[in-house]
Design a protein around this motif. Sequence first.
Motif, PDB file in Angstrom:
ATOM      1  N   ASP A  92       0.864  -1.172   0.000  1.00  0.00           N
ATOM      2  CA  ASP A  92       0.000   0.000   0.000  1.00  0.00           C
ATOM      3  C   ASP A  92       0.906   1.229   0.000  1.00  0.00           C
ATOM      4  O   ASP A  92       1.975   1.229   0.624  1.00  0.00           O
ATOM      5  N   ILE A  93       0.480   2.286  -0.704  1.00  0.00           N
ATOM      6  CA  ILE A  93       1.330   3.464  -0.897  1.00  0.00           C
ATOM      7  C   ILE A  93       0.579   4.709  -0.463  1.00  0.00           C
ATOM      8  O   ILE A  93      -0.548   4.958  -0.891  1.00  0.00           O
TER       9      ILE A  93
ATOM     10  N   LEU B 157      -0.466   2.508 -12.037  1.00  0.00           N
ATOM     11  CA  LEU B 157      -0.770   1.784 -10.800  1.00  0.00           C
ATOM     12  C   LEU B 157      -2.204   1.262 -10.821  1.00  0.00           C
ATOM     13  O   LEU B 157      -2.470   0.133 -10.383  1.00  0.00           O
ATOM     14  N   ARG B 158      -3.120   2.054 -11.330  1.00  0.00           N
ATOM     15  CA  ARG B 158      -4.509   1.596 -11.474  1.00  0.00           C
ATOM     16  C   ARG B 158      -4.576   0.377 -12.385  1.00  0.00           C
ATOM     17  O   ARG B 158      -5.251  -0.624 -12.073  1.00  0.00           O
ATOM     18  N   ASP B 159      -3.857   0.432 -13.513  1.00  0.00           N
ATOM     19  CA  ASP B 159      -3.869  -0.690 -14.454  1.00  0.00           C
ATOM     20  C   ASP B 159      -3.235  -1.943 -13.851  1.00  0.00           C
ATOM     21  O   ASP B 159      -3.506  -3.056 -14.302  1.00  0.00           O
TER      22      ASP B 159
ATOM     23  N   THR C 214      10.234   4.263  -9.091  1.00  0.00           N
ATOM     24  CA  THR C 214      10.397   3.526  -7.842  1.00  0.00           C
ATOM     25  C   THR C 214       9.098   2.833  -7.453  1.00  0.00           C
ATOM     26  O   THR C 214       9.088   1.635  -7.125  1.00  0.00           O
ATOM     27  N   LEU C 215       7.996   3.565  -7.503  1.00  0.00           N
ATOM     28  CA  LEU C 215       6.713   2.976  -7.128  1.00  0.00           C
ATOM     29  C   LEU C 215       6.260   1.922  -8.130  1.00  0.00           C
ATOM     30  O   LEU C 215       5.686   0.889  -7.744  1.00  0.00           O
ATOM     31  N   LEU C 216       6.507   2.138  -9.414  1.00  0.00           N
ATOM     32  CA  LEU C 216       6.132   1.135 -10.408  1.00  0.00           C
ATOM     33  C   LEU C 216       6.889  -0.164 -10.178  1.00  0.00           C
ATOM     34  O   LEU C 216       6.331  -1.261 -10.316  1.00  0.00           O
ATOM     35  N   GLU C 217       8.169  -0.061  -9.829  1.00  0.00           N
ATOM     36  CA  GLU C 217       8.969  -1.254  -9.554  1.00  0.00           C
ATOM     37  C   GLU C 217       8.425  -2.016  -8.349  1.00  0.00           C
ATOM     38  O   GLU C 217       8.230  -3.230  -8.400  1.00  0.00           O
ATOM     39  N   LEU C 218       8.159  -1.318  -7.268  1.00  0.00           N
ATOM     40  CA  LEU C 218       7.683  -1.965  -6.055  1.00  0.00           C
ATOM     41  C   LEU C 218       6.276  -2.518  -6.212  1.00  0.00           C
ATOM     42  O   LEU C 218       5.910  -3.495  -5.558  1.00  0.00           O
ATOM     43  N   ALA C 219       5.490  -1.896  -7.101  1.00  0.00           N
ATOM     44  CA  ALA C 219       4.108  -2.336  -7.325  1.00  0.00           C
ATOM     45  C   ALA C 219       4.005  -3.413  -8.393  1.00  0.00           C
ATOM     46  O   ALA C 219       2.915  -3.947  -8.628  1.00  0.00           O
TER      47      ALA C 219
END
Length: 493
Positions: free
Chosen positions: A24-25, A106-108, A364-369
């Motif tokens: 969760d972000i 992130l939605r996708d 960074t967030l795309l990698e972790l997600a």
Amino acid sequence: LLFIALSFAKPYTLWAAEKPPRPDILVIMPDQMRGDCLSILGHSAIRTPHLDELARQGTLFRRAYSTVPSCIPARHALLTGLFPQTSGVVGYAARPITFPTMPQLLRDAGYSTVLVGRNMHQVPPTNPYGYESRVTGSTYQDGDNYDTYLMKFAHHTGGIRNLVAEWGLSYNGWEAKPWPLADEHHPTAWIVRQARSVLAESAADKPLFLTASFYAPHPPLFPPKQYYEHSSAASLPQPAHGEWVDWKSLSPDGDRAGHRVLLQGEPLHAAQSGYFGMIEHLDNEIAPLVEQFKARSNQAGRPWLIWFISDHGEMLGDHGYFRKCEPFEGSANIPFVVAGSPELGFRTGQRLFQPVCLEDVMPTLLELAGAARPQTLDGVDLTPVLRGEKGTVRPWLHFEHAPCYGKEQAFHAICDGRFKYIWRPTDGKEHLFDLESDPSEEHDLSGDDSHRQTLEAWRATLKERLTGRPEGFSDGKHLIPGRPYKPLHALRP
């Protein structure tokens, strides 16, 4: 010249055996907050115990910059992960975003994406740019969710804009007064309540990307009374006083653009009291939001990640400036704190001086997600740095701004974490600062013979960086001042 984000072929140690669930972000984003306004950095007047604790739980990047330090273009950079040189949004202007955005990707990837508070200032305003739902409270817009709330529950029928005008404040000025209504109606408190409602009501079986976007500490400077009075009674710092500034040319009344001003005496004291009070209020209000967010993730069996950033800073009288759009630390340097639950393997208590920027949030967030990554992306995935597996982010960072309040305001700057080189494309004026020995940028080294080689090296780097720009700033051999510099330039194929 496109800068593509660094890729790392070596698998992360923690994830090699078993990848933890997607986190969760929570992105907490004040507007116009200076990077030095944290008590963990030794600020003389500000108490930010909750933000300090986040920094102790993760990494504080001390040389974080807005690559185009004003609201619209900075948020464009955050949403797209693209440098202004790539996107063409190089000043205070907006164009519809045609690139994939961070919330969209992130939605996708299966995230619930929610924006609460101040909007992302893009066009058209009706386009959510990937946020599935928005609860809007921008503090300056008639008829958004906060303005409607204020008229209904605070019984102020004129709305927020009329309240600001009636109280003798403005949206870009240094005037400051305590908030005139009950504290619960303050926009910062309202945004936190709405964000906490999102946490309580969102489905626990989907990962959440929540952006809590605040207008504070952007003017109008009106913290609740207790915060205003505490800051007013504190020992307030003097603005940075560059020896390179023509102080005699400045007026206590400011110029027509409200940009150059000699802030001193009571006006300075009031502005600092309002600004610092807004930050202390924000720090106190977000504490229960942070705890509820962590508890929700823990209960769902997911890691959590919290990122605290701002779009740009505030000069607050430094070197005779107010507002933003400048290359100096007060304007361009931003808070940049990342913390995560133990499953993510982040180091704790790191304070790094690598140059980072808003564009680094997206990769960074795309990698972790585990989300898809666009082909064109300028930001760098900071995950290896957050885990202590890599020490270098980039050799230097370029940031810029087209003319906004006045032609002389335009700049290009390069910083490697220690030295900052500034070039004014209007007249070719240069600055060179050693941020290690002179963090307030009071001593310009551009005319110092002992730093001539350093100056020439940075000048050569900028010549190469700007070669091929549509404005014609560089022919590869010379920096060329006096070229037209519009806030939007054409996208190149």
